[in-house]
Motif scaffolding. Sequence first.
Motif, PDB file in Angstrom:
ATOM      1  N   ALA A   1       0.833  -1.315  -0.035  1.00  8.81           N
ATOM      2  CA  ALA A   1       0.168  -0.146  -0.086  1.00  8.81           C
ATOM      3  C   ALA A   1       0.783   1.544  -0.019  1.00  8.81           C
ATOM      4  N   VAL A   2       1.891   1.073   0.574  1.00 11.42           N
ATOM      5  CA  VAL A   2       2.702   2.429   0.499  1.00 11.42           C
ATOM      6  C   VAL A   2       3.405   2.396  -0.594  1.00 11.42           C
ATOM      7  N   ALA A   3       3.940   1.503  -1.331  1.00  9.23           N
ATOM      8  CA  ALA A   3       4.640   1.639  -2.622  1.00  9.23           C
ATOM      9  C   ALA A   3       3.679   2.432  -3.606  1.00  9.23           C
ATOM     10  N   ARG A   4       2.403   1.679  -3.583  1.00 10.63           N
ATOM     11  CA  ARG A   4       1.118   2.177  -4.371  1.00 10.63           C
ATOM     12  C   ARG A   4       0.995   3.698  -4.196  1.00 10.63           C
ATOM     13  N   ARG A   5       0.848   3.962  -2.958  1.00 10.79           N
ATOM     14  CA  ARG A   5       0.456   5.431  -2.562  1.00 10.79           C
ATOM     15  C   ARG A   5       1.652   6.322  -3.124  1.00 10.79           C
ATOM     16  N   ALA A   6       2.878   5.960  -2.946  1.00 12.85           N
ATOM     17  CA  ALA A   6       4.020   6.812  -3.434  1.00 12.85           C
ATOM     18  C   ALA A   6       3.702   7.182  -4.749  1.00 12.85           C
ATOM     19  N   VAL A   7       3.403   6.347  -5.737  1.00 10.28           N
ATOM     20  CA  VAL A   7       3.016   6.498  -7.109  1.00 10.28           C
ATOM     21  C   VAL A   7       1.876   7.358  -7.176  1.00 10.28           C
ATOM     22  N   GLU A   8       0.906   7.054  -6.411  1.00 12.17           N
ATOM     23  CA  GLU A   8      -0.339   7.950  -6.529  1.00 12.17           C
ATOM     24  C   GLU A   8      -0.190   9.397  -6.200  1.00 12.17           C
ATOM     25  N   LEU A   9       1.054   9.699  -5.351  1.00 16.41           N
ATOM     26  CA  LEU A   9       1.259  11.062  -4.911  1.00 16.41           C
ATOM     27  C   LEU A   9       2.047  11.708  -5.809  1.00 16.41           C
ATOM     28  N   GLY A  10       2.525  10.996  -6.912  1.00 17.06           N
ATOM     29  CA  GLY A  10       3.282  11.741  -8.082  1.00 17.06           C
ATOM     30  C   GLY A  10       4.739  11.246  -8.016  1.00 17.06           C
ATOM     31  N   VAL A  11       5.265  10.366  -6.820  1.00 12.37           N
ATOM     32  CA  VAL A  11       6.552   9.989  -6.951  1.00 12.37           C
ATOM     33  C   VAL A  11       6.991   9.244  -8.512  1.00 12.37           C
ATOM     34  N   THR A  12       8.082   9.586  -8.981  1.00 18.14           N
ATOM     35  CA  THR A  12       8.495   8.967 -10.234  1.00 18.14           C
ATOM     36  C   THR A  12       9.675   8.508 -10.196  1.00 18.14           C
ATOM     37  N   LEU A  13      10.437   8.475  -8.937  1.00 17.79           N
ATOM     38  CA  LEU A  13      11.800   7.772  -8.864  1.00 17.79           C
ATOM     39  C   LEU A  13      11.758   6.714  -7.412  1.00 17.79           C
ATOM     40  N   ILE A  14      11.797   5.621  -7.818  1.00 12.68           N
ATOM     41  CA  ILE A  14      12.000   4.610  -6.524  1.00 12.68           C
ATOM     42  C   ILE A  14      13.166   3.894  -6.516  1.00 12.68           C
TER      43      ILE A  14
END
Length: 280
Positions: free
Chosen positions: A46-59
């Motif tokens: 859920a945290v990983a998916r939320r990061a992308v939902e928030l606009g993070v484009t570098l993991i």
Amino acid sequence: MTSSTTGADNAADTFTIGGEFPVRRLGFGAMRLPAAPAPDRERAVAVARRAVELGVTLIDTAHMYGWGANEELLAEALHPYPEDLLIATKVGIVRSEPDGYAYDAKPESLRRQVDAGLRRLRIERIGLLQLHRLDPEVPIAEQVGALRELQQEGKIGHIGLSEVSAAELAEARRTAEIASVQNRYNLLDREHEPVLEACEAAGIAFLPWRPVAPDSASRLATAAADLGATVQQVLLAWLLARSPVVLPIPGTASLGHLEENVAAAGLRLTDSQRESIEQL
């Protein structure tokens, strides 16, 4: 959180890594995501998916994080990946018995590690592959040369380094183009200032790990309160203002902390605020 006036030291919100991948400068470090069974794993996904939902484009991840389990977790959470998402991983450190690790950047080992990373991430090309540490037993040109061969084969998009000196960076660049450097760096720990300056001069992305100084809370509490922000947000905002090549990758396994970190990208420091923070 209330934002202060944008200062002249604040750079663009994006940076193009290797001339190919435009990413938002505030990324996410996946190291802290647990790969344990449910319910911990469900929260990590859920945290990983939320990061992308928030606009993070570098993991950022690595083979060493759970010996591949972290990469597999990201694949479970995010594959098929959004077109604008860059997952950077690292090789060069392998497991040793009973519970230790060892440097291993011999060309044949790097090839095995890259192939394994491709399988775990379920991709055909690693956009940014970073050498987790230089192997003291292998010449730099041989280590970087092996990654360049994998790059020429299409298995790697761009090559990065981690925990290197300015001299080591310069030596590596004689063998291959270096797109990123990941060194320890934060407001209270600026040992690698010369490396950051070298990256800035060459247009190389600088990914500070441990971007939040653990002992800075008492020093910055008043400044953070004045800005209507948390101490962690102030530290991340300072990094973003420090140089346009700085791409912080704060990590967390908490949805609340993740949202707090991402919000730090909206905190703008004036020149005087940044100078005052640095004096602390």
